[in-house]
Write a protein that holds these residues in place. Structure first.
Motif, short mmCIF file in Angstrom:
data_model
loop_
_atom_site.label_atom_id
_atom_site.label_comp_id
_atom_site.label_asym_id
_atom_site.label_seq_id
_atom_site.Cartn_x
_atom_site.Cartn_y
_atom_site.Cartn_z
N PRO A 1 0.80 -1.06 -0.23
CA PRO A 1 0.11 -0.12 -0.02
C PRO A 1 0.93 1.42 -0.02
O PRO A 1 1.50 1.50 0.86
CB PRO A 1 -0.94 -0.30 1.36
N ILE A 2 0.84 1.98 -1.18
CA ILE A 2 1.65 3.22 -1.22
C ILE A 2 0.46 4.28 -1.86
O ILE A 2 -0.28 4.10 -2.73
CB ILE A 2 2.67 3.34 -2.31
N SER A 3 0.79 5.31 -1.06
CA SER A 3 -0.32 6.44 -1.27
C SER A 3 -0.30 7.12 -2.85
O SER A 3 0.70 7.14 -3.41
CB SER A 3 -0.17 7.47 -0.36
N LYS A 4 -1.45 7.25 -3.25
CA LYS A 4 -1.54 7.61 -4.82
C LYS A 4 -0.92 9.05 -4.74
O LYS A 4 -0.36 9.54 -5.86
CB LYS A 4 -3.06 7.68 -5.15
N ILE B 1 -0.79 -8.73 0.49
CA ILE B 1 0.38 -8.63 0.15
C ILE B 1 1.42 -9.66 -0.23
O ILE B 1 2.24 -9.54 -0.80
CB ILE B 1 1.10 -7.47 0.82
N GLY B 2 0.92 -10.97 0.52
CA GLY B 2 1.79 -12.15 0.29
C GLY B 2 1.31 -13.25 1.14
O GLY B 2 0.15 -13.23 1.66
N TYR B 3 2.36 -14.01 1.45
CA TYR B 3 2.23 -15.24 1.90
C TYR B 3 3.13 -15.65 2.80
O TYR B 3 4.27 -15.28 2.86
CB TYR B 3 1.95 -16.37 0.93
N ILE B 4 2.67 -16.20 4.03
CA ILE B 4 3.72 -16.71 5.10
C ILE B 4 4.18 -18.31 4.29
O ILE B 4 3.44 -19.00 4.01
CB ILE B 4 2.96 -17.17 6.38
N THR B 5 5.56 -18.43 4.80
CA THR B 5 6.44 -19.61 4.18
C THR B 5 6.85 -20.33 5.23
O THR B 5 6.90 -19.60 6.40
CB THR B 5 7.10 -19.44 2.95
N SER B 6 7.75 -21.18 5.00
CA SER B 6 8.42 -21.87 5.90
C SER B 6 10.01 -21.00 6.17
O SER B 6 10.33 -20.43 5.36
CB SER B 6 8.94 -23.45 5.52
N LYS B 7 10.59 -21.19 7.10
CA LYS B 7 11.47 -20.61 7.70
C LYS B 7 12.68 -20.75 6.77
O LYS B 7 13.64 -19.84 6.39
CB LYS B 7 11.78 -20.85 9.17
#
Length: 100
Positions: free
Chosen positions: A17-20, A70-76
């Protein structure tokens, strides 16, 4: 958050999220760098388990909350990755330091 949870993450930079107003007045790469590395503007970052995604989507639909995926949690082992169009991009792992 990731270190304490012993997790990794894939974050899609195009979804940050970046302001317009910022984007309309500065180069997009500058805006992205500021979003990643500066410390003055921020948004709350949180995770939701797969079993609660439907509840989150319903809350968003009902406009009870505003948030952006904005994304996904993955393995360490996969570590923390910034992605652009589903491909890893190189970046400096730094944070904002008030004392520099």
């Amino acid at each position: 958050m990731l270190e304490n949870s012993q997790c990794g993450a894939d974050i899609e930079v195009n979804k940050l999220p970046i302001s317009k107003k910022l984007i309309n007045n500065f180069k997009k790469n500058n805006c992205l760098n500021w979003a990643l590395y500066f410390g003055e503007d921020y948004e709350l970052c949180f995770t939701v388990s797969k079993k609660n995604i439907k509840k989150l989507n319903l809350a968003i639909k009902k406009r009870l909350i505003q948030c952006k995926h904005i994304g996904y949690i993955t393995s360490k082992e996969k570590g923390f990755n910034l992605m652009k169009n589903n491909k890893k991009i190189n970046f400096k792992k730094t944070g904002f330091n008030h004392f520099n």
